[in-house]
Structures are given as structure tokens and as C-alpha cells.
Enzyme design. Structure first.
Site, PDB file in Angstrom:
ATOM      1  N   ARG A   1      26.858  59.983  -7.883  1.00 50.66           N
ATOM      2  CA  ARG A   1      26.137  60.752  -8.925  1.00 50.66           C
ATOM      3  C   ARG A   1      25.123  61.718  -8.298  1.00 50.66           C
ATOM      4  O   ARG A   1      24.034  61.932  -8.815  1.00 50.66           O
ATOM      5  CB  ARG A   1      25.403  59.825  -9.912  1.00 50.66           C
ATOM      6  CG  ARG A   1      26.293  58.890 -10.665  1.00 50.66           C
ATOM      7  CD  ARG A   1      27.277  59.614 -11.584  1.00 50.66           C
ATOM      8  NE  ARG A   1      28.094  58.648 -12.281  1.00 50.66           N
ATOM      9  CZ  ARG A   1      29.203  58.121 -11.762  1.00 50.66           C
ATOM     10  NH1 ARG A   1      29.648  58.524 -10.579  1.00 50.66           N
ATOM     11  NH2 ARG A   1      29.898  57.224 -12.436  1.00 50.66           N
TER      12      ARG A   1
ATOM     13  N   SER B   1      25.420  57.032 -19.499  1.00 51.81           N
ATOM     14  CA  SER B   1      24.551  56.151 -18.699  1.00 51.81           C
ATOM     15  C   SER B   1      23.225  56.847 -18.417  1.00 51.81           C
ATOM     16  O   SER B   1      23.215  57.938 -17.846  1.00 51.81           O
ATOM     17  CB  SER B   1      25.199  55.828 -17.356  1.00 51.81           C
ATOM     18  OG  SER B   1      26.440  55.233 -17.591  1.00 51.81           O
TER      19      SER B   1
ATOM     20  N   GLU C   1      19.779  58.763 -14.267  1.00 53.86           N
ATOM     21  CA  GLU C   1      20.919  59.635 -13.973  1.00 53.86           C
ATOM     22  C   GLU C   1      20.791  60.952 -14.761  1.00 53.86           C
ATOM     23  O   GLU C   1      21.188  62.018 -14.303  1.00 53.86           O
ATOM     24  CB  GLU C   1      22.196  58.886 -14.389  1.00 53.86           C
ATOM     25  CG  GLU C   1      23.468  59.614 -14.089  1.00 53.86           C
ATOM     26  CD  GLU C   1      24.715  58.825 -14.499  1.00 53.86           C
ATOM     27  OE1 GLU C   1      24.872  57.658 -14.091  1.00 53.86           O
ATOM     28  OE2 GLU C   1      25.529  59.409 -15.228  1.00 53.86           O
TER      29      GLU C   1
END
Ligand SMILES: Cc1cc2nc3c(=O)[nH]c(=O)nc-3n(C[C@H](O)[C@H](O)[C@H](O)COP(=O)(O)OP(=O)(O)OC[C@H]3O[C@@H](n4cnc5c(N)ncnc54)[C@H](O)[C@@H]3O)c2cc1C
Length: 342
Positions: free
Chosen positions: A166, A241, A337
Site C-alpha cells: 500500500r 480499509s 491507509e
């Protein structure tokens, strides 16, 4: 190009949180992009790019700058040298899942596990989107980005992008210096390298008595699984998320296992493991909890939800409480995130 004033960003993001942007424009060509950038320079305004708005949280009620929604469109193919490879380029404003669908309809393999991830092609490299054991970087070939200082188009190879979990160059050093224009993927036309071992994909395919799935069958399975597990942002505002799965050294895992022997983990190297943040959050008791206008999703505690009229501050503050509680219990600092606009 039309520059609008005092536009609420709410309908352009999947959190559906209100923030009034002083200026807002959508660009469909490179000329319009340059015009918009000139406007920001002439008026000394900070610029913020958005694509599908599915990984961003505005925490203030106003944004005193220019938001540029990148709507560059087009998909192009060039056949590679090897007879089982094809190069497919998508312009930044193409919807990601439509791009995946385009490739699968042509029987091009590589992106099938990334079906139904919201957002656009141009944003897919920023956090190296991933799902079901596959990351965008696995099929990435190169991208074109405009350097905001020199206004030159630069080509970034795989190595230039510095992809991680990520993460990429564009989420770190390259943030605010580049706008991604086009991304090229290297896909297979036959002998596809399918990844079916992750989660319950194979179990689900077996249930349907599919032993040698086609790309389309994998895509359909993944879409069905995602729809079952994740809230639809059109119904319940969210950005997927909210936190990354933390990576910790093995010695720390050993210590945590003294109190939590059943803690799940994935080994990523001889020295480090990745823990599911969802499990950590569940252990803090946050799963399914609601506070006023915000909540933690009842099926997937990694997902924070807007229950109707949440502000960005409320969602951010909930994320702080979760980070604090996970830290107190496990001595692990969760990282967000989602891109936070302060
Ligand atoms: C229900 C749901 C499920 C999700 N599931 C997943 C998943 O399985 N895996 C996963 O990895 N992610 C997932 N996400 C997160 C999200 O879909 C991805 O991060 C996606 O790539 C974001 O794309 P976007 O176009 O919406 O980005 P945006 O939210 O519009 O922008 C993201 C960031 O990129 C910047 N930006 C926008 N356009 C450009 C550009 N052209 N050039 C440079 N910078 C730019 C923005 O300023 C912002 O900082 C999910 C989100 C939701 C809502």
C-alpha cells in the site's frame, strides 16, 4: 475548462463527507490540466487531485484551494514481443473496475483478483492497490506522470515507482510533485498465472464445481465475495480499509503470543510478520460500535463508516481512538491507509 467556486466535495468522495472547496474543476485533456495548473499558480492556491474519491478523507469543513478531478479517458493496446503478452494502457480517469472488465473480456490475465476495487486507473499505483493475494505492481509495466514543477511528462518504470505494501513513490516523495496521467500494464493472453490460494476464492469456486476457472469466473467469484463482505459506499459512506495491516518483528509477535496464542499472522520474511489489523481492532472491542454519526463496520472492523451525516473530523477522531486502543493493548501503532486532508 470550467472552474467552479464553493463546491461541496461530498458527492465526489465515497465517504460522502461534506467539505466546501474554494475552487473545483474537472479536466478531460492535457490542455485543460495545464490551464487548471496555471490558475492555481496565478492565484497562489494549493492543488489537490482526485480520481474516484475512494481513498480520501477531508477532515475540515472547507478546503481553501483548487481541487482538480482527473477525467482523462482512453484505453490503448500494443502487442508485445512475446506471443503470450499484451501491453494495455489506461488513462488516469478510466474507472478501475471498467478497465479490469475490459481486459478480462479480451481474456487478458493479471488483474482479475483486483476486480471491483473502487477508484480510477491513475490512482491504482499510488497505494499499489491489492486484494486476494495480488497487487497492482504484479502486472505494472510503466506510467506517465506530469511533473508539476517542470510541466514535463516523465515516464516511470517499475523500479522508479518504489512499490511496497500500500505504498509507492507517489504516496511519499512524489506526493504533490506529480499528477499521474496514464498507466500501462503487462498482461498475459494465455497460460495465465492464476492466484487462487488466497482466502476463500478456491473454496467458493469448488462449491460451484469449477476446477479450472476462466478469468471471468474468477472475476465473478471475487465480485460476489466483495459484495458479501464489504459495505457499498453508495449505501454506507466508507473508504474501504481505513488502516494498513501492521508489519512487526518476530520477537514482538512472540511476546504478544504469550497473552494471545491464537493471533493470526502472515510470515513475510525471516524477521518480520504481517498482522491483520481487523483482528487487532476486534480485540479492542471496536467492531460494530457506533458513536453518533460514525461507526466501525459490523462485518469488517477495518472499515469505518459514515452513518449519515458524519463530519471528516468525527471519522478522524474515531480513527484516533482505535489507534490509541490498539497501541495500549498490543503496543502496535496502526497506520492509516486513507489519505487524510488536514
Ligand atoms: C468499498 C471500498 C473497497 C476498497 N477495497 C480496496 C482493496 O481491496 N484494495 C485496495 O488497495 N484499496 C481498496 N480501496 C481503496 C481505494 O479503492 C483505492 O485506494 C483506489 O486506488 C483509490 O482510487 P481513487 O481514484 O478513488 O483515489 P482518490 O481517493 O481520488 O485519491 C487517492 C489519492 O491520490 C491522489 N490523486 C488522485 N488522482 C491523482 C493523480 N491522477 N495523480 C496523482 N495523485 C492523485 C489524491 O489526492 C489522494 O491523495 C477500497 C475503497 C472502498 C471505498
Amino acid at each position: 475548462m470550467i472552474i467552479q467556486e464553493n463546491i461541496d466535495i461530498k458527492k465526489f468522495t465515497t465517504f460522502h463527507v461534506s467539505a466546501i472547496c474554494r475552487f473545483f474543476t474537472e479536466i478531460f485533456t492535457l490542455e485543460e490540466l495545464n490551464e487548471a495548473l496555471n490558475f492555481s499558480v496565478n492565484n497562489k492556491l494549493p492543488v489537490l487531485f482526485i480520481g474516484g474519491g475512494s481513498n480520501i478523507l477531508f477532515t475540515n469543513k472547507t478546503f481553501n484551494g483548487l481541487v482538480i478531478k482527473v477525467n482523462l479517458k482512453g484505453i490503448q493496446e500494443t502487442l508485445g514481443n512475446h506471443n503470450n503478452q499484451v501491453f494495455v494502457s489506461g488513462m488516469a480517469g478510466e474507472n478501475w473496475d471498467s478497465f479490469v472488465s475490459y481486459c478480462i473480456n479480451k481474456n487478458y490475465g493479471g488483474l482479475e483478483n483486483l476486480s471491483l476495487i473502487p477508484g480510477n486507473v491513475g490512482t491504482s499505483p499510488i497505494q499499489n492497490i491489492g486484494a486476494y493475494g495480488v497487487e497492482m505492481k504484479d502486472s505494472f509495466y510503466q506510467l506517465k506522470a506530469l511533473n508539476l514543477t517542470t510541466r514535463e511528462i516523465e515516464i516511470f518504470s517499475f523500479d522508479d515507482c518504489n512499490f511496497g505494501y500500500r505504498e509507492s513513490f507517489f504516496k511519499n516523495e512524489g506526493r504533490n510533485n506529480y499528477v499521474i496521467l496514464e498507466v500501462t500494464f503487462q498482461l498475459t493472453t494465455k497460460k495465465h498465472k492464476l492466484k487462487l490460494s488466497y482466502g476463500d476464492i478456491m473454496d467458493e469456486l469448488n462449491k460451484d464445481k469449477i476446477s479450472e476457472p476462466s478469468l471471468k469466473e474468477i472475476r465473478n467469484q471475487i465480485i460476489a465475495t466483495r459484495k458479501r463482505k464489504l459495505p457499498d459506499p453508495e449505501v454506507l459512506g466508507n473508504a474501504g480499509s481505513f488502516f494498513k495491516n501492521p508489519i512487526i518483528p518476530i520477537y514482538q509477535l512472540i511476546k504478544i503470543r504469550e497473552n494471545y496464542p491464537n493471533i493470526p499472522f502472515y510470515t513475510i520474511s525471516n524477521d518480520f510478520v504481517k498482522l491483520p489489523a481487523a483482528w487487532l481492532i476486534e480485540k479492542t472491542g471496536w467492531k460494530g460500535k457506533k458513536i453518533g454519526n460514525v461507526g466501525v463496520h459490523e462485518k469488517q472492523p477495518l472499515v469505518l463508516v459514515n452513518l449519515g451525516t458524519a463530519t471528516g473530523k468525527e471519522i478522524f477522531s474515531l480513527s484516533n481512538s482505535i489507534i490509541e486502543d490498539v497501541n495500549k493493548i498490543f503496543n502496535i501503532q496502526l497506520e492509516r491507509e486513507v489519505n487524510i486532508i488536514l
